[in-house]
Design a protein around this motif. Structure first.
Motif, short mmCIF file in Angstrom:
data_model
loop_
_atom_site.label_atom_id
_atom_site.label_comp_id
_atom_site.label_asym_id
_atom_site.label_seq_id
_atom_site.Cartn_x
_atom_site.Cartn_y
_atom_site.Cartn_z
N ARG A 54 32.14 34.14 47.10
CA ARG A 54 32.07 35.46 47.73
C ARG A 54 32.93 35.48 48.98
O ARG A 54 33.33 34.43 49.48
N THR A 55 33.22 36.66 49.45
CA THR A 55 34.06 36.81 50.63
C THR A 55 33.34 37.66 51.67
O THR A 55 32.38 38.36 51.36
N ARG A 57 34.10 39.74 55.78
CA ARG A 57 35.03 40.15 56.84
C ARG A 57 34.31 40.01 58.18
O ARG A 57 33.16 40.40 58.33
N ASP A 62 38.76 36.44 58.16
CA ASP A 62 38.21 36.73 56.84
C ASP A 62 37.67 35.42 56.28
O ASP A 62 38.19 34.34 56.60
N ARG A 63 36.65 35.51 55.42
CA ARG A 63 35.93 34.32 54.98
C ARG A 63 35.81 34.28 53.46
O ARG A 63 35.61 35.29 52.81
N VAL A 64 35.92 33.04 52.92
CA VAL A 64 35.61 32.78 51.51
C VAL A 64 34.52 31.72 51.50
O VAL A 64 34.64 30.69 52.16
N VAL A 129 38.72 41.24 47.54
CA VAL A 129 39.22 41.22 48.92
C VAL A 129 39.93 42.52 49.28
O VAL A 129 40.68 42.58 50.24
N TYR A 132 40.73 43.91 53.02
CA TYR A 132 40.61 42.84 54.00
C TYR A 132 41.87 42.76 54.86
O TYR A 132 42.96 43.06 54.39
N LEU A 135 42.87 38.23 53.99
CA LEU A 135 42.83 37.79 52.59
C LEU A 135 43.51 38.81 51.68
O LEU A 135 43.35 40.01 51.87
N VAL A 138 41.88 35.89 45.77
CA VAL A 138 41.22 34.61 45.53
C VAL A 138 41.26 34.42 44.02
O VAL A 138 40.64 35.17 43.27
N VAL A 152 44.18 30.85 47.30
CA VAL A 152 43.76 31.93 48.20
C VAL A 152 45.02 32.51 48.84
O VAL A 152 45.68 31.85 49.65
N ASP A 177 37.45 29.93 56.58
CA ASP A 177 37.74 31.07 57.45
C ASP A 177 39.24 31.08 57.74
O ASP A 177 39.80 30.05 58.11
#
Length: 184
Positions: A54-55, A57, A62-64, A129, A132, A135, A138, A152, A177
């Motif tokens: 999952r991702t 913000r 931005d995060r995975v 994403v 975003y 990102l 993915v 990514v 991140d």
């Protein structure tokens, strides 16, 4: 003549002050981020399967999130070309973005009976994403012999960090991140 020297001295002093102030501002890290963009790796091979990607913000990055059904802490992340596991096909042509992070997780995306634990095939988009800031994509690169790969896509080569979290319950997560920018 005295007036010219005084004005010249004043210009030199003011120029130094402006240059000094500009240098201090340029060196201020964005949101306090000092991560850098060099290769990062840690942990060991695990049998805990990947169960979710999952991702998210945040204001500064931005995060995975890669979640595993059990303890998993092994990873290798670096900027560069990414290939599918087992086949060796390039993923970059399928991934949007100005730079590509190669994410290798030291855990499978299948259970003990070799049944897939995530609903992706190599080349599938692993998380949404859209909208975003950093990102761009993915993409699942497959899982083979206990290793799972993702490409990514990001807007540019930016600072990033990788860390491991325990939970929820017996699960664990490897978090990536990617900062929105280098400096303020």
């Amino acid at each position: 003549m005295r007036l010219r020297r005084a004005l010249l001295a004043l210009v030199v002093v003011l120029g130094g002050l402006v240059a000094g102030a500009g240098g201090a501002t340029a060196a201020t890290p964005y949101c306090g981020i000092t991560w850098g963009s060099t290769d990062k790796a840690g942990g060991v091979l695990s049998g805990a399967p990947l169960v979710e990607v999952r991702t998210g913000r945040h204001d500064c990055w931005d995060r995975v999130v890669f979640e595993f059904a059990g303890p998993a802490n092994g990873f290798s992340v670096a900027y560069g070309e990414t290939w599918t596991e087992g086949q060796g096909l390039a993923l970059s042509p399928y991934t949007a973005g100005g730079a590509l992070l190669r994410v290798s997780l030291r855990a499978p995306a299948y259970d003990g009976n070799h049944v897939a634990t995530v609903p992706y095939r190599a080349g599938d988009h692993g998380a949404t994403v859209l909208g975003y800031r950093t990102l761009r994509d993915v993409v699942f690169g497959g899982s083979f012999e206990g290793y799972t790969t993702f490409a990514v896509g990001v807007r540019a080569r930016l600072p990033y960090r990788v860390f491991v979290l325990s939970g929820p319950g017996t699960h664990s997560r490897i978090v990536l991140d990617v900062a929105h920018q280098w400096q303020q």
